[in-house]
Write an enzyme that holds these catalytic residues in place. Structure first.
Site, PDB file in Angstrom:
ATOM      1  N   SER A 132       6.999   3.857  -7.791  1.00  0.00           N
ATOM      2  CA  SER A 132       7.055   2.563  -6.876  1.00  0.00           C
ATOM      3  C   SER A 132       8.309   2.342  -6.053  1.00  0.00           C
ATOM      4  CB  SER A 132       5.848   1.270  -7.475  1.00  0.00           C
ATOM      5  OG  SER A 132       6.486   0.117  -7.050  1.00  0.00           O
ATOM      6  N   TYR A 156       7.704  -5.506 -14.905  1.00  0.00           N
ATOM      7  CA  TYR A 156       6.312  -4.353 -15.117  1.00  0.00           C
ATOM      8  C   TYR A 156       7.524  -3.088 -14.014  1.00  0.00           C
ATOM      9  CZ  TYR A 156       4.115  -1.691 -10.619  1.00  0.00           C
ATOM     10  OH  TYR A 156       3.489  -0.778 -10.150  1.00  0.00           O
ATOM     11  N   LYS A 160       8.517   1.499 -14.448  1.00  0.00           N
ATOM     12  CA  LYS A 160       8.412   2.216 -13.903  1.00  0.00           C
ATOM     13  C   LYS A 160       9.340   2.406 -13.862  1.00  0.00           C
ATOM     14  CE  LYS A 160       3.802   1.901 -11.601  1.00  0.00           C
ATOM     15  NZ  LYS A 160       3.158   3.029 -11.896  1.00  0.00           N
TER      16      LYS A 160
END
Ligand code: WQD
Length: 349
Positions: A132, A156, A160
């Site tokens: 992402s 979050y 990643k």
């Protein structure tokens, strides 16, 4: 490009991007075994996928499975040989990750460790990973290239980034691994048929599902988070990309891994290279839907960046891929889904 004869394992295959990608894999001749733990998706998605897959529906199979479930993963890999894995499964709500970091690290990071251990045990070392643009944090300059500094700013985002670092370490330790890290920008839109789309659970965090619910009359108004940014209309800018373009990008990435023995571990941005502001997206959705989208200007949302859009040269060079759909297409297809299924996958058939 053909994937005839190739068998692909897809985690998170009933999710928004996963479900669209599976259909495009089938269109390119692949067979697919998809898993999903249904924590953020619905069994009915598979029914919609089968309808859209038509005569290729028997080329995909679904197993309810969590990536932390090593026993079930092992059973699947004992029975089937996979040419490549596309790994979508993971929790992805930025705000929720701040409240529940341990759940995010366990599910996203430990889950991926388990998946990789099973892949290695069965000598399946081709991976396309759902990364992402969030790994760039608050970018210093746009367009953002893959060599931009990496600094996630939420749990979050850190899950990643830590997964990317793990992939990079694995590729250094074992040259047989071929890993592509696809860094998505802002995925929106829906399948052009209107029969597959995004169904956010609860109050949408993201812009476009929220705008959709205002247009449907399910929410009173949109809160526009800040109009004092140094942008043309004062609202923040993002690189919105059609989910079907993303799906095609994944197919190109699978082809690339299968064709490149010395691939190593490579990050690739998947974006359009164009930025659109919040108010531009409101206007685009109003014209696509013919509905008024009421909004109120409120304070900035903490953690938001001013402007984010992708440098797309690597994707064009490495994958021969570039986005085809524009913002009007994205809004038109999203409205086709929304008006057909106003309650998403809870809409009575
Ligand atoms: C877009 C713009 C908001 C909601 C997130 C994740 C990122 C990636 C993509 C997974 C921003 C504004 C939003 C609203 C608003 N996901 N907005 N009112 O924050 O760019 O990225 O999704 O990998 O990791 O962070 O997307 O859709 O939340 O916001 O004004 O009700 O819309 O401020 O400028 P974002 P978003």
């Amino acid at each position: 490009m053909s994937l005839a004869g190739k068998n692909i394992f897809v985690t998170g295959g009933l999710g928004f991007i996963g479900s669209h990608t599976v259909l495009v894999l089938l269109e390119h001749g692949a067979t697919v075994h998809l898993i999903d733990n249904l924590s953020n998706s619905f069994p009915r998605v598979f029914e919609h996928m089968k309808k859209l897959a038509g005569d290729k529906a028997d080329k995909m199979k679904f197993t309810k499975c969590d990536i932390n479930d090593k026993e079930t993963l092992t059973k699947i890999f004992e029975k089937e040989t996979f040419d490549c894995v596309i790994h979508f499964a993971g929790y992805k709500a930025v705000g929720e990750s701040v409240d529940k970091p341990l759940e995010y690290y366990h599910n996203n990071f430990v889950g991926t460790v388990i998946l990789l251990e099973v892949m290695r045990a069965f000598k399946c070392k081709n991976m396309v990973f759902s990364s992402s643009c969030t790994v760039y944090g608050l970018p210093e300059e746009v367009p953002i290239t893959e060599s931009a500094p990496l600094k996630a700013i939420s749990p979050y985002g850190r899950t990643k980034l830590f997964q990317e670092d793990m992939f990079r370490d694995i590729a250094v330790s074992d040259k047989e691994w071929r890993i592509l890290l696809l860094r998505y920008f802002n995925p929106i839109g829906a399948h052009p048929s209107g029969d597959l789309g995004e169904h956010p659970v609860g109050i949408p965090n993201n812009l476009m599902p929220y705008i959709q619910q205002v247009a449907l009359g399910q929410r009173e108004f949109l809160r526009v988070f800040g109009n004092d940014y140094p942008t043309p209309d004062g609202t923040a800018v993002r690189d919105y990309i059609h989910v079907m373009d993303l799906a095609e990008g994944h197919v190109s990435a699978v082809v690339k891994t299968l064709a490149t023995p010395d691939l190593g571990c490579t990050p690739i941005n998947l974006g359009t290279g164009k930025g659109s502001s919040v108010l531009e997206m409101v206007k685009a959705f109003e014209s696509a839907s013919g509905k008024k989208v009421e909004y109120k200007l409120v304070d900035r949302r903490p953690g938001d960046s001013v402007a984010v859009w992708a440098a797309t040269e690597t994707a064009e060079k490495e994958l021969g891929w570039k986005s085809k759909y524009d913002v009007d297409d994205m809004c038109k297809h999203q409205w086709a889904w929304a008006s057909k299924y106003p309650q998403g996958y809870d809409t009575p058939l």
